[in-house]
Write an enzyme that holds these catalytic residues in place. Structure first.
Site, PDB file in Angstrom:
ATOM      1  N   ASP A  42      -3.826  -4.705 -18.722  1.00 30.39           N
ATOM      2  CA  ASP A  42      -2.789  -3.668 -18.847  1.00 30.39           C
ATOM      3  C   ASP A  42      -2.791  -2.980 -20.220  1.00 30.39           C
ATOM      4  OD1 ASP A  42      -1.948  -4.247 -16.252  1.00 30.39           O
ATOM      5  OD2 ASP A  42      -0.503  -5.739 -16.933  1.00 30.39           O
ATOM      6  N   ASN A  85       1.583   3.050  -2.655  1.00 33.50           N
ATOM      7  CA  ASN A  85       0.887   3.992  -3.547  1.00 33.50           C
ATOM      8  C   ASN A  85      -0.329   4.587  -2.847  1.00 33.50           C
ATOM      9  OD1 ASN A  85       1.982   4.277  -6.410  1.00 33.50           O
ATOM     10  ND2 ASN A  85       2.202   2.084  -6.027  1.00 33.50           N
ATOM     11  N   MET A 100      -3.659  -7.386  -6.700  1.00 34.38           N
ATOM     12  CA  MET A 100      -2.964  -8.416  -7.484  1.00 34.38           C
ATOM     13  C   MET A 100      -3.917  -9.452  -8.090  1.00 34.38           C
ATOM     14  SD  MET A 100       0.005  -7.273  -7.432  1.00 34.38           S
ATOM     15  CE  MET A 100       0.938  -8.616  -8.164  1.00 34.38           C
ATOM     16  N   ARG A 101      -5.052  -8.995  -8.553  1.00 35.30           N
ATOM     17  CA  ARG A 101      -5.993  -9.894  -9.204  1.00 35.30           C
ATOM     18  C   ARG A 101      -6.413  -9.289 -10.539  1.00 35.30           C
ATOM     19  NH1 ARG A 101      -7.129 -13.279  -5.263  1.00 35.30           N
ATOM     20  NH2 ARG A 101      -8.447 -14.451  -6.680  1.00 35.30           N
ATOM     21  N   ILE A 102      -6.694 -10.161 -11.473  1.00 38.17           N
ATOM     22  CA  ILE A 102      -7.204  -9.683 -12.762  1.00 38.17           C
ATOM     23  C   ILE A 102      -8.729  -9.672 -12.669  1.00 38.17           C
ATOM     24  CG2 ILE A 102      -7.349 -10.173 -15.230  1.00 38.17           C
ATOM     25  CD1 ILE A 102      -4.587 -11.529 -14.955  1.00 38.17           C
ATOM     26  N   LEU A 103      -9.306  -8.493 -12.830  1.00 35.82           N
ATOM     27  CA  LEU A 103     -10.753  -8.349 -12.679  1.00 35.82           C
ATOM     28  C   LEU A 103     -11.462  -8.747 -13.970  1.00 35.82           C
ATOM     29  CD1 LEU A 103     -10.632  -5.001 -10.738  1.00 35.82           C
ATOM     30  CD2 LEU A 103     -11.558  -7.162  -9.849  1.00 35.82           C
ATOM     31  N   THR A 159      -9.401  -1.527 -18.841  1.00 39.11           N
ATOM     32  CA  THR A 159     -10.399  -2.099 -19.753  1.00 39.11           C
ATOM     33  C   THR A 159     -10.334  -3.621 -19.597  1.00 39.11           C
ATOM     34  OG1 THR A 159      -8.794  -2.207 -21.546  1.00 39.11           O
ATOM     35  CG2 THR A 159     -10.144  -0.210 -21.431  1.00 39.11           C
ATOM     36  N   HIS A 176       0.818   0.568 -13.150  1.00 37.12           N
ATOM     37  CA  HIS A 176       1.559  -0.626 -13.560  1.00 37.12           C
ATOM     38  C   HIS A 176       3.041  -0.284 -13.657  1.00 37.12           C
ATOM     39  CE1 HIS A 176       2.212  -4.484 -15.481  1.00 37.12           C
ATOM     40  NE2 HIS A 176       3.023  -3.863 -16.323  1.00 37.12           N
ATOM     41  N   GLY A 219       0.790  -1.236   0.000  1.00 34.61           N
ATOM     42  CA  GLY A 219       0.000   0.000   0.000  1.00 34.61           C
ATOM     43  C   GLY A 219       0.816   1.278   0.000  1.00 34.61           C
TER      44      GLY A 219
END
Ligand code: GRF
Length: 205
Positions: free
Chosen positions: A149, A18, A94-97, A145, A113, A16
């Site tokens: 990335d 950022n 750290m998950r792809i939504l 989107t 990123h 955390g």
């Protein structure tokens, strides 16, 4: 366009830092936003400690509890929507939504990123930059989107790759830049200088 106070929800998985940089810019009065909630997929995420210290609501929604990814993401989407955010910020999440989540928050979902996209999508960017012998590296803030990335870029920062750099020193260099560009990108959105529709408009001939 008048500056508005953006209502943010942050999604995190870990350290955390950022998130911390955004909290600090807000507290300094340099970022016209407030963070309504921080939601983590991991109970041990240190970012939750940072949220608590800043008086921000922290929630954990653990994917393991759900039989299917879609159920988890549905729960997550509802939790996010409860705060009615102007912007959902992925800050080391750290998950792809999946497509449905991305669609629900279309134009209101941003990510940072650690590479100069479109180079080095995915993980282990610092080592991959070293392996390729690149002389420059950096970070990108972009709208999210359905393609990983690949959403429109809002801002990038570059760093030089020096002969003595390893993955750890590069990570530090890039992270320092991340902490500058993420709050800046959010401020541009607050000021109406940038939005999703602007960025995907094809330039006039
Ligand atoms: C950063 O390198 C960011 O670019 C990537 O995940 C890392 C998160 O770091 N998406 P932190 O949790 O903000 O310290």
């Amino acid at each position: 366009m008048p500056v508005r106070i953006l209502n943010l929800v942050a999604l995190i998985s870990g350290r955390g830092s950022n998130l911390q940089s955004i909290i600090e810019r807000i507290n300094e009065g340099r970022l016209d936003a407030k963070i309504a909630a921080v939601i983590s997929d991991r109970e041990q995420a240190y970012g939750l400690v940072r949220a608590r210290a800043a008086g921000i609501a922290g929630l954990v929604i653990r994917p393991e509890v759900y039989a299917r990814k879609a159920e988890y993401e549905n729960e997550l989407a509802q939790a996010v929507a409860n705060y009615n955010p102007d912007l959902v910020i992925l800050a080391g999440f750290m998950r792809i939504l999946g497509g449905q989540f991305v669609q629900q928050f279309h134009g209101r979902l941003v990510n940072i990123h650690p590479s100069l996209l479109p180079n080095y999508k995915g993980l282990n960017t610092h080592q991959r930059v070293l392996d390729a012998g690149d002389k420059t590296h950096g970070a990108t803030v972009h709208f999210v989107t359905a393609q990983l990335d690949a959403g429109p870029t809002i801002i990038q920062a570059q760093v030089a790759v020096d002969a003595h750099d390893d993955a750890a020193t590069l990570r530090q260099k890039v992270l320092r830049e991340e902490h500058k560009i993420y709050p800046r990108a959010i401020q541009w959105i607050a000021e109406g200088k940038v939005n999703f529709a602007h960025l995907i408009k094809t330039p006039a001939a």
